[in-house]
Every structure is written in C-alpha cells, then in structure tokens.
Enzyme design. Structure first.
Site, PDB file in Angstrom:
ATOM      1  CG  HIS A 241      -5.256   3.834   1.114  1.00  0.00           C
ATOM      2  ND1 HIS A 241      -4.888   2.547   0.815  1.00  0.00           N
ATOM      3  CD2 HIS A 241      -6.548   3.956   0.711  1.00  0.00           C
ATOM      4  CE1 HIS A 241      -5.891   1.917   0.254  1.00  0.00           C
ATOM      5  NE2 HIS A 241      -6.916   2.747   0.182  1.00  0.00           N
TER       6      HIS A 241
ATOM      7  CB  SER B 231      -9.155   0.604  -0.371  1.00  0.00           C
ATOM      8  OG  SER B 231      -8.285   0.746  -1.452  1.00  0.00           O
TER       9      SER B 231
ATOM     10  CG  ASP C 252      -2.285   0.589   0.954  1.00  0.00           C
ATOM     11  OD1 ASP C 252      -2.332   1.820   0.805  1.00  0.00           O
ATOM     12  OD2 ASP C 252      -3.271  -0.151   0.896  1.00  0.00           O
TER      13      ASP C 252
END
Length: 802
Positions: A227, A534, A183
């Site tokens: 994220h 996600s 990520d």
C-alpha cells in the site's frame, strides 16, 4: 472451549436516527484528589480481563503547542515531566509498560496496562487525557496487479486529469519539497521511486529500525503489504515511469506505521507524525484511518499541531460512505486537508440479463469491468450460468466455471476478491446478487465484466438455475458518458462536535494504477490498480508539493485554501450537485491553485447549531482575504442555497494589491421557520470577473448523528469476547445481545447499563449463558442503545465457539 471471531457481518452504522444532547465525546473521571482530573476518551469499566493499550496526554504542552502560544517549552522539561509520572505509575500500576514517548506535536506517551487498572491513571498528577489505542488500517481495495511489461502510458490518467502535466510544463515538478509517507512502508528499491530517496529513508515504527520497507510474505504477524509504495508512486513516481507521480521530483521519506496486513494503531501513527515533523517534512500523507468521528482524537490533534508548525498534512477521508457522519480520524482533524475519492469520467452502459425461462430481472446494472471490449463481448453468445455461492476459493474450485458465467452472492468478503476468485477458475463474467435489501456499489476495475442484481431478482435467478434453467445471455449497450463523480465508498462528514464539512477537497481515487512491490524474487517490481480515499490523498499531497515549489513563501493555510478555492464542483450522473459533505469544495485542479491571485481563508465554514426556540439568531464569522495580485480588488458577497438565512455583510470588501483584509460577516437564522436538520449553502465572493465559492453548513436543532457507532469486537487475552462502542451523546439504556444463529438458544442479554455517559465504552462476554459455558455453535453479537425516543441495533459479527 475455543473461540474464533469471524466478522461475517460488518455494520458500522445500521441506521441514521435523530440524536440530542451531545456535549462532547470525553468521559471525565475525577480522583479522590480534587486537584487531579483526567479526561478519559474511553471507558473500560467492564473490560476487566487482559491488557489494554492507551495513549496518555500530559498537562504540560508539547514543544510546538507551547511555541504556537508564544510560550517556551523544551524536550528536557517534558522528559522530566514524563519521568515524574512514570515514577508514580510504578507505584500505582506496577504492571504498566511504556511504549512510545512524545514531545514535539503531542505531549505524552503510550502505555500498556491491565484493563482493570485503567482508572488508576486518574489519580496520577500531570495527566490531562487518556485515549484508546485503536486500530488504523489502509483505506484501499486492490483491483488488479501488473508486471513491468504489462502496462502502458495510456493507463496513466489521474495525474494529468488534475492538471499535473500543466504544472510540469510550467516548470513545477516538486523539486526541493520533501513529502513524508506515513503508511505500510515504501519499497524504495522500486526503479520508479529510488530517485526520490536519499541515504536516510525514514523510520520503521513497527520493527523500530531505519529500514521502513513493506512487509514481505511469510511474516508470522500477518500478510505482506504494498500500500505505501502505491501511495508513494502517486506522489513522486519518476518521469521515466509509465505512471508519473503528481510531483515526480519531490523527495520522499517513509514512515512505517502500519505493519503486517496493513494495520497499526494510534500510538505508532502519532510517533510517525512526530518524527516526520522533526525530520523536516514539508508535506505528509496519511492514507489510513479508523471509524472514530472525533475532532479531539489524539491523531487528529497531532495533525492539527503539525499544520500549526507549517507542515501540510493530507489525510484520506475514509471508505465508509456514502452516508453522512462516516468520516473517521485523522480525517476529522480541524486543520489537515481531508480528501474524498472521485471516479474519473467514464462511459455508462445499460445491462439486460436474458434467461431461457424469461425471468424479468429489471434490476440488472453493470457493476464493473476491466476492459470495455470484454464487457461488450458478453453480447456475442449464450453462456452456462453456474452457482458459485459466495465465491470462496473452495466454492469456485468445485464449480465448473471455465468459459462460463459465475452466479455469486454478496456477503462475507469483498466484491473484488469474489470476482478475482471466479476469474482464476476461468469464468468469463459474473452475475452478482445482493444478499440484503437495497443497492450495491459500482466497482470499477473488476477482473471480470460483472452485472449486479438486487436481492429479489438474485433469488429468483438462483432458483431458476437450481431448477435447471442455466442458460443466460446479455444485452449490454452504451448509454452515455458520465463526468467526474464521487465514489460511493468515499466517507462523508460532518465532523461531530465541530460540525465541520469534511472532506475539504476530493481527488481521483478509483482504479488508480501505481507502483508496488510484487514480492516475487524473479520480478520484484510492478504495478497495481487500487481504489479508495487512500489513492486520492496522495494526489493532493503531490499537488501541495507543486504549490509549495511554485509559491515557497506560502504557509499551510494558503496551500489548503488555494486547493479549496479553485476546486471544481461536481455533479452526479443525473446532473445533481453533490452535497458539500460529499465532495468538500470539489475536485482539485493543480494549476488553478498555483496561479490563483486571491486566497480566502478558511476555505469552508460551519455555523453550528441553531435552536428553534431561540428566535432569530446571528452567528458572526470572518474571512481573511489575501490579494497576491498587483491590482486592488473589490468583492461582493452572496449566500446561495440557503432559503430563510440572511447574510449580513460588512463594508470592508476592498483589498489592496499584495495586502490582506479581514472580511467580517454574519448569518441571521430564524430557526423557527426552518425544518430541523442539516442545511448547506455557498458563500460566493465575486470581483466581477471571477468568483470564489466557500462551502458552508448549519444545523437547525441537534444534528442527526447516529446514537451508536464504531462497534469493534475481538477476543482478549483472557479468551473472552471484548468490545467497544461509541455513544456520542450517551444512552438511557445500553445492552449487548448474544444470539445463537440457528435459533436453538434464546437471545441472551449481557453487559446492561443505564444512564450511560457519552464516549467510547467497553464491555465483555465471558462465553457463558446463564452461568454455564455456551454450547458450541455460532453466535451473533448485537448491541442495542436507546436515547429518548431513538433506538438503534448494530450487528458486530459472528462468534464461532468450537
């Protein structure tokens, strides 16, 4: 002349039309040496200026691919094979520069070279295929941020909803299982996550070091990120956290493959997959993607190989729904678990917008809200309705929004950001209207209670406000409770070429609160509510960790099938079942997967294409049924949902305790009696007390995938417009139109090609019209493709010339 490309119009698929003659996505180029053939999964014939990056696959198998085939392969042999190719490249393309080298899950390297030299690679012996190094981005939208003191355990809903708390009570917490997070990096100093990391944190493939942290503010390459930390928290946030992860005692490794702004590319993602396998990960999570619907794309192949080596690979399905064919790589992997996003059960409210002039605004619906009390509070009085345009930061600052309702147009940037901007200026609510025909999605978790209108009603209300009728009131009422539903944004399958159902399963992905870095030195750690596939993928990655702890002898197929065989079917808010290509096998339930005594592998089937003129056709398949219980089980089979399709059973339906049995079957299809298109059904295997449902699909005639997709535009190093587009079945005619948005200049056609092969193709525009520099202004870039009777236009955005 300065060019600035602004993606003010983003259309990934303008329409779905019938396609035909699809035979693969590769464009084969053969050199003068007939013994050397390379398959190109991109075309750069027209991209002759500037450097491009590609991923090169070798004829030599990777270490793990050879191992799976029972052959011997070594990193040393592959290193020498690459060295031989590099030596030849130095002569053929002296400007080429090697970036990453791969040998474990993928055999090859990534390369930067002049675009005009691309097909020189076809003459280099030992090269099997060439793939574009496309951009990968995070699959999420930020809704809200919270400090450590602003959260409460009542906000922690998603992990218990899928049954994680039941697994914890049974003693399964993910202990001893390692989960790799590929990520934007992970803030391993977050107090909810530091327990999950050891001395070795993973690897940073953006800055090439052993510190895979999130991107901080001030990076000249782009914006800060959070994220990966959010994803990691969903997997393994501690029991002390108000938002306990699905597998709170799992070990985490972080691989930073997406850099500033949350973007990366194919070459880094493959490197991360390879390193995670080499570092001994048991599970890997990839909450990232692109629009390439191709099972043979490099990242999808790398994940297939990781699964073959025993690493459970979980990937987001994409946020380009709700149309079919919108799944992108690596969600297109044949073997990895692709995950769609669901919304947890919620209360549905009706909305009425009342104006002083008595307009009929019948399209009014609740778009989203943060707290239901704030939504219902709109019923308490009259408000001034203020035109805030598109709700840019400049527009809301100029509007008087304090205590008022912002009237906002859809367009240019995200709904979430528009509402957030209005909230920052003191608005108490939003009326959002569409700027095109059709509907808008519901967006749970918006910063302000928001009511949406269609285009006609929005324009009528805007005209009313401009005429001085700017007082508005609301009538918002509870309607009913809605169960778990699919998020509109969740991408759908099938996968091109393999025609596989994707996603495989679904999990919560709307309004998920988890850990983030705040990038604030005074209070560096916090939480955020994000949504996207996600957010759903790490629920499944965490569930896989719990399953592996409970069943340490299970392989990847058992883990995947346990999740699919026990998933809950979902229906939409009107009670209609979702298609398999929306929900996969359904929403995961952790304890059911852990405790299942029978596993059906694979967990879904695609029977491919049946042609109408071939009469009755029979497609044969088989299941492997694994009975892990201590009792013999006898199964009956039934196919439901497919009229005109006959299931042909074998008689080997009895499975002994602790044994596996191959169950042969077939489907007989008389395509001439069925309508062309996509047909889905469910194979039900019942032992009399329980039933396992296996989703299945087939196609009559060629599938209805779009004849053109994945339009991508940028300014290349020569200062020209460069683009790529995917033509899955090729095209009889393809062109690019340059259209001046004011209409002062007639549309200009460039990059014309006929009889175009299937695959990804490139084109450029040198910013001239009729040989002269294009005048300053804004130009819309439109591509056009024609295949047989089908035609499709796609708008890629606006190019501004100063």
């Amino acid at each position: 002349m300065k060019a600035a490309f602004r993606k003010s119009v983003v259309v990934s698929v303008a329409a779905l039309v019938a396609g035909s003659g699809f035979s693969g996505t590769a464009v084969a180029q053969e050199s003068s040496d007939e013994a050397s053939v390379a398959t190109f999964h991109l075309d750069a014939d027209n991209v002759t200026e500037g450097d491009i990056s590609v991923v090169v696959e070798l004829d030599e198998e990777s270490v793990l691919a050879a191992e799976q085939s029972g052959r011997s392969q070594s990193a040393e042999v592959l290193e020498q094979a690459r060295a031989d190719i590099f030596e030849e490249l130095a002569e053929v393309i002296p400007e080429a520069e090697v970036n990453f080298e791969y040998d474990t899950v993928f055999s090859g390297f990534s390369l930067e070279l002049p675009g005009e030299e691309l097909y020189e690679l076809a003459s280099v012996e030992g090269i099997k295929a060439v793939y574009p190094d496309v951009e990968y981005e995070v699959d999420s939208v930020q809704s809200d941020e919270f400090s450590m003191g602003e959260v409460s355990p009542e906000m922690d809903e998603s992990a218990p909803f899928i049954g994680s708390d039941e697994a914890w009570d049974a003693g399964y917490t993910g202990e001893g299982v390692t989960v790799a997070i590929l990520d934007t990096g992970v803030d391993y100093t977050h107090p909810d996550l530091e327990h999950a990391f050891g001395d070795y944190k993973g690897w940073d493939f953006i800055d090439n070091n052993d510190d895979p942290q999130e991107t901080p503010p001030g990076d000249p390459r782009g914006g800060s990120t959070n994220h990966g930390t959010h994803v990691a928290g969903t997997v393994a946030s501690s029991f002390d956290s108000p938002f306990t992860g699905v597998a709170p005692d799992a070990t985490l490794l972080s691989y930073r493959v997406l850099g500033p702004g949350g973007s990366g590319s194919t070459q880094g993602v493959i490197a991360g997959i390879e390193r995670a396998v080499e570092d001994g990960a048991d599970v890997m999570n990839l909450s990232l993607g692109n629009a390439t619907n191709d099972p043979d794309f490099a990242t999808s192949l790398a994940l297939d190989q990781a699964m073959a080596d025993g690493v459970v690979a979980v990937t987001s399905n994409g946020n380009s729904g709700p149309n079919n064919w919108t799944v992108g790589s690596p969600g297109t992997s044949r073997d990895a678990i692709s995950v769609g996003a669901t919304q947890l059960p919620f209360d549905l409210y009706t909305a009425e917008v009342v104006t002083e002039s008595g307009l009929d605004l019948s399209s009014a619906q609740v778009m989203g809200y943060d707290e239901v009390d704030d939504l219902l509070a709109l019923n308490d009085g009259e408000y001034e309705l203020v035109d805030a345009g598109l709700a840019t930061e400049e527009e809301v600052a100029e509007a008087d929004l304090e205590g008022n309702i912002a009237l906002i147009s859809r367009g240019d940037f995200a709904f979430v950001d528009k509402v957030t901007n209005a909230a920052a200026e003191g608005a108490v609510g939003v009326v959002m209207y569409n700027n095109v025909a059709g509907s808008m999605p519901e967006i749970p978790g918006l910063a302000l209670p928001t009511v949406m209108l269609n285009q006609d009603d929005g324009q009528a209300l805007l005209a009313d406000v401009q005429a001085g009728n700017d007082t508005v009131s609301f009538a918002i009422e509870f309607d009913r409770e809605v169960g778990e539903t699919m998020a509109d944004f969740s991408s759908r399958g099938p996968v091109m070429d393999t025609w596989m159902i994707k996603p495989d399963v679904s999990a919560p992905g709307v309004g998920i609160v988890s850990t983030v870095p705040t990038h604030n030195e005074e209070e560096p750690h916090g939480y955020a509510s994000l949504q996207g596939t996600s957010m759903s993928a790490p629920h499944v990655a965490g569930a896989a960790a719990l399953i592996l702890e409970a069943n340490p002898d299970w392989g990847v197929d058992f883990v995947k099938s346990s999740l699919m065989n026990t998933a809950e079917n979902m229906v939409d808010r009107d009670g209609n079942p979702y298609a398999h290509n929306s929900q996969g096998a359904g929403s995961i339930r952790v304890m059911d997967a852990i405790e299942t005594e029978v596993l059906v592998v694979p967990g879904s089937h695609s029977f491919g294409i049946f042609e109408k003129d071939n009469g009755r056709q029979v497609e044969r398949q088989h299941f492997d049924i694994h009975n892990t219980s201590d009792e013999a089980k006898r199964y009956s089979m039934e196919l439901t949902g497919m009229e005109g399709v006959r299931l042909q059973n074998s008689n080997n339906l009895r499975v002994q305790p602790g044994q596996s049995q191959k169950l042969n079957f077939g489907v007989q299809v008389d395509a001439s009696s069925l309508e062309p298109g996509y047909h889905e059904g469910t194979i039900q295997l019942s032992d009399g007390s329980s039933t396992i449902e296996v989703p299945t699909i087939l196609f009559v005639q060629q599938p209805d995938y779009p004849i053109m997709s994945q339009l991508s535009l940028s300014i290349n190093s020569a200062g020209h417009l460069a683009g790529t587009v995917n033509l899955p079945a090729g095209a009889d005619y393809f062109s690019v139109f340059i259209q001046e948005t004011s209409g002062a200049v007639a549309p200009y056609e460039t990059a014309v090609s006929e009889d175009v092969s299937n695959g990804i193709h490139g084109f450029t525009w040198d910013l001239t019209l009729g040989g002269e520099p294009a005048p300053a202004g804004s130009y819309e870039i439109i591509t056009y493709a024609k295949l047989g009777e089908q035609e499709l236009y796609m708008s890629g955005g606006v190019l501004t010339l100063n």
